[in-house]
Design a protein around this motif. Structure first.
Motif, PDB file in Angstrom:
ATOM      1  N   ILE A   1      24.373  -9.306 -10.315  1.00  0.00           N
ATOM      2  CA  ILE A   1      23.873  -9.097 -11.616  1.00  0.00           C
ATOM      3  C   ILE A   1      24.328 -10.436 -12.222  1.00  0.00           C
ATOM      4  CG2 ILE A   1      23.418  -7.988 -13.805  1.00  0.00           C
ATOM      5  CD1 ILE A   1      23.580  -5.488 -12.296  1.00  0.00           C
ATOM      6  N   VAL A   2      23.501 -11.239 -12.817  1.00  0.00           N
ATOM      7  CA  VAL A   2      23.826 -12.416 -13.732  1.00  0.00           C
ATOM      8  C   VAL A   2      23.735 -12.283 -15.038  1.00  0.00           C
ATOM      9  CG1 VAL A   2      23.356 -14.808 -14.033  1.00  0.00           C
ATOM     10  CG2 VAL A   2      23.117 -13.932 -11.712  1.00  0.00           C
ATOM     11  N   ASN A   3      24.738 -12.401 -15.839  1.00  0.00           N
ATOM     12  CA  ASN A   3      24.591 -12.135 -17.302  1.00  0.00           C
ATOM     13  C   ASN A   3      25.215 -13.236 -18.126  1.00  0.00           C
ATOM     14  OD1 ASN A   3      24.815 -10.790 -19.925  1.00  0.00           O
ATOM     15  ND2 ASN A   3      26.764  -9.692 -19.490  1.00  0.00           N
ATOM     16  N   ILE A   4      24.297 -14.196 -18.581  1.00  0.00           N
ATOM     17  CA  ILE A   4      24.568 -15.389 -19.316  1.00  0.00           C
ATOM     18  C   ILE A   4      23.555 -15.357 -20.719  1.00  0.00           C
ATOM     19  CG2 ILE A   4      24.564 -17.958 -19.444  1.00  0.00           C
ATOM     20  CD1 ILE A   4      24.687 -17.737 -16.325  1.00  0.00           C
ATOM     21  N   GLU A   5      24.391 -15.411 -22.011  1.00  0.00           N
ATOM     22  CA  GLU A   5      23.658 -15.462 -23.218  1.00  0.00           C
ATOM     23  C   GLU A   5      23.305 -16.729 -23.510  1.00  0.00           C
ATOM     24  OE1 GLU A   5      26.067 -13.767 -26.077  1.00  0.00           O
ATOM     25  OE2 GLU A   5      26.150 -11.941 -25.224  1.00  0.00           O
ATOM     26  N   GLY A   6      21.867 -17.100 -23.652  1.00  0.00           N
ATOM     27  CA  GLY A   6      21.514 -18.259 -24.024  1.00  0.00           C
ATOM     28  C   GLY A   6      21.212 -19.345 -22.842  1.00  0.00           C
ATOM     29  N   GLU A   7      20.712 -20.396 -22.891  1.00  0.00           N
ATOM     30  CA  GLU A   7      20.478 -21.332 -21.934  1.00  0.00           C
ATOM     31  C   GLU A   7      21.785 -22.287 -21.793  1.00  0.00           C
ATOM     32  OE1 GLU A   7      18.149 -25.124 -21.621  1.00  0.00           O
ATOM     33  OE2 GLU A   7      16.751 -23.727 -21.252  1.00  0.00           O
ATOM     34  N   MET A   8      22.355 -22.383 -20.525  1.00  0.00           N
ATOM     35  CA  MET A   8      23.506 -22.974 -20.419  1.00  0.00           C
ATOM     36  C   MET A   8      23.333 -24.151 -19.332  1.00  0.00           C
ATOM     37  SD  MET A   8      27.291 -21.214 -19.643  1.00  0.00           S
ATOM     38  CE  MET A   8      27.133 -20.242 -21.268  1.00  0.00           C
ATOM     39  N   LYS A   9      23.833 -25.413 -19.435  1.00  0.00           N
ATOM     40  CA  LYS A   9      23.786 -26.415 -18.762  1.00  0.00           C
ATOM     41  C   LYS A   9      25.009 -26.988 -18.334  1.00  0.00           C
ATOM     42  CE  LYS A   9      18.992 -27.860 -19.905  1.00  0.00           C
ATOM     43  NZ  LYS A   9      18.212 -28.828 -20.204  1.00  0.00           N
ATOM     44  N   VAL A  10      25.451 -27.533 -17.027  1.00  0.00           N
ATOM     45  CA  VAL A  10      26.586 -28.319 -16.843  1.00  0.00           C
ATOM     46  C   VAL A  10      26.131 -29.886 -16.157  1.00  0.00           C
ATOM     47  CG1 VAL A  10      27.903 -26.405 -16.628  1.00  0.00           C
ATOM     48  CG2 VAL A  10      26.372 -27.341 -14.448  1.00  0.00           C
ATOM     49  N   PHE A  11      26.973 -30.709 -16.048  1.00  0.00           N
ATOM     50  CA  PHE A  11      26.572 -32.063 -15.434  1.00  0.00           C
ATOM     51  C   PHE A  11      27.363 -32.060 -14.286  1.00  0.00           C
ATOM     52  CE2 PHE A  11      26.996 -36.915 -15.211  1.00  0.00           C
ATOM     53  CZ  PHE A  11      25.644 -37.049 -15.294  1.00  0.00           C
ATOM     54  N   ALA A  12      26.735 -32.087 -13.185  1.00  0.00           N
ATOM     55  CA  ALA A  12      27.568 -31.732 -11.870  1.00  0.00           C
ATOM     56  C   ALA A  12      26.295 -32.106 -10.840  1.00  0.00           C
ATOM     57  CB  ALA A  12      28.187 -30.312 -11.755  1.00  0.00           C
TER      58      ALA A  12
END
Length: 375
Positions: free
Chosen positions: A253-264
């Motif tokens: 189960i994925v639990n992330i609040e809001g949109e999240m980005k990384v530079f990778a």
């Protein structure tokens, strides 16, 4: 780190002062005894006799030569004597100073020869002693770690080579039966073909693990970075692993609040998450939930994989990111991989300027990846 030379400086200054004091004392002694002291008359008589007997001078000429050479040039002779004396004493003092270099050279030799003895230097070189022993301990640890990794790799290769024979033998056996029994019933033939195919897949997996070992030893990680939607990547990951989760009644189960980005590097980062989730599935309890979460903090992104399962002992937590280390050494290559998954994940994360860590207790095991949000 600034090195404290205080003790060495004080020792050298004291030795220089001691040299000067000894020189002055000896010079004063020579002046008092030979030029203006108790040995002045015997020295003058000896010099006059020398002039009379060797140089064939008369008594008055010899006495006049003594007066011109010594009595009128006392300061000059004293200065010459002090300079010569100072040079002699300084030479012996330098010999003492060079002992420091000899001691350091011996310590460096012990370091290069991988001696088991502790490096010991004079107390005034304690800073150098500490540095040499620190370097010695680090080199010993690296050599030990490399030796253990090499041994684990060799053991793994032996296990893989042994395990390759099992599916290969089965394949040859079933294919031989198929070849010999031309009139074999269709149901039995399908069964033998299915078993042979399964063994072929297993053989392919083992061969891939051989290539994985070689590739990991030779690879250099080159990153192709881009902006990545972390939410989408982790959701896709959880969906892709459903076939591995379902047989044991597990969920991701994925639990992330809001949109999240990384530079990778998307491909390599996906490989990191794949390896961690695969490890979590293998060691999680049946019918349990693997929680995947992420959050930003101080220009850093933290991605965590939390599962309920067998507690990892602290001593093994220190080693799980090493090459060819397998958490459960009793797991055969039938059920365990090459022990490279977490090591590869560690290398990729470090190449991104991040860190990967693990913690474990009776309630849960957590793997956490930290990445710079922008890099």
């Amino acid at each position: 780190m600034k090195i404290d030379f205080g003790k060495l400086k004080r020792t050298i200054m004291l030795q220089i002062l001691l040299i000067l004091v000894i020189t002055l004392l000896v010079g004063y002694f020579i002046s008092y005894v030979f030029i203006d002291g108790v040995l002045q008359a015997p020295f003058a008589d000896w010099f006059i006799r020398f002039c009379e007997n060797v140089l064939q001078l008369d008594y008055f000429s010899a006495q006049r030569a003594y007066g011109i050479l010594f009595r009128q040039n006392k300061s000059l002779w004293l200065a010459i004597g002090l300079i010569i004396l100072l040079l002699v004493i300084f030479y012996f003092a330098l010999s003492r100073f060079t002992k420091y270099f000899n001691q350091i050279a011996i310590g460096v030799n012990m370091l290069s020869e991988e001696s088991n003895q502790e490096i010991s230097l004079p107390s005034e070189l304690d800073f150098m002693e500490k540095k040499l022993n620190d370097a010695k301990n680090k080199l010993e640890k690296r050599a030990k770690d490399a030796q253990e990794a090499e041994q684990r790799k060799n053991d793994l290769v032996v296990y893989l080579a042994h395990d390759i024979k099992t599916p290969l033998t089965s394949m040859i056996g079933y294919l031989s039966l198929l070849d010999e029994a031309k009139d074999m019933p269709v149901d039995q033939k399908e069964k033998y073909v299915k078993i042979s195919l399964e063994k072929s897949y297993r053989l392919e997996q083992l061969i891939n693990e051989f290539f994985e070992i070689t590739r990991f030893n030779l690879q250099s990680i080159i990153l192709d970075k881009e902006s990545i939607n972390l939410n989408y990547m982790l959701m896709q990951l959880a969906d892709e692993f459903y076939p591995l989760l379902a047989p044991k009644g597990q969920q991701a189960i994925v639990n992330i609040e809001g949109e999240m980005k990384v530079f990778a590097d998307a491909n390599k980062l996906a490989r990191v998450f794949n390896n961690i989730l695969k490890n979590a599935i293998a060691y999680s309890d049946d019918n349990s939930i693997i929680h995947i979460s992420a959050h930003h903090q101080n220009d850093q992104t933290f991605i965590s994989f939390t599962n309920k399962g067998k507690t990892i002992p602290p001593e093994k937590l220190m080693m799980i990111f090493e090459k060819f280390y397998r958490l459960d050494s009793s797991r055969s290559t039938q059920s365990g991989g090459a022990g490279l998954g977490l090591a590869i994940a560690n290398e990729i994360v470090h190449a991104h300027g991040g860190t990967i860590s693990a913690s474990s207790n009776d309630e849960k095991t957590v793997f956490t990846v930290m990445l710079p949000t922008l890099s």
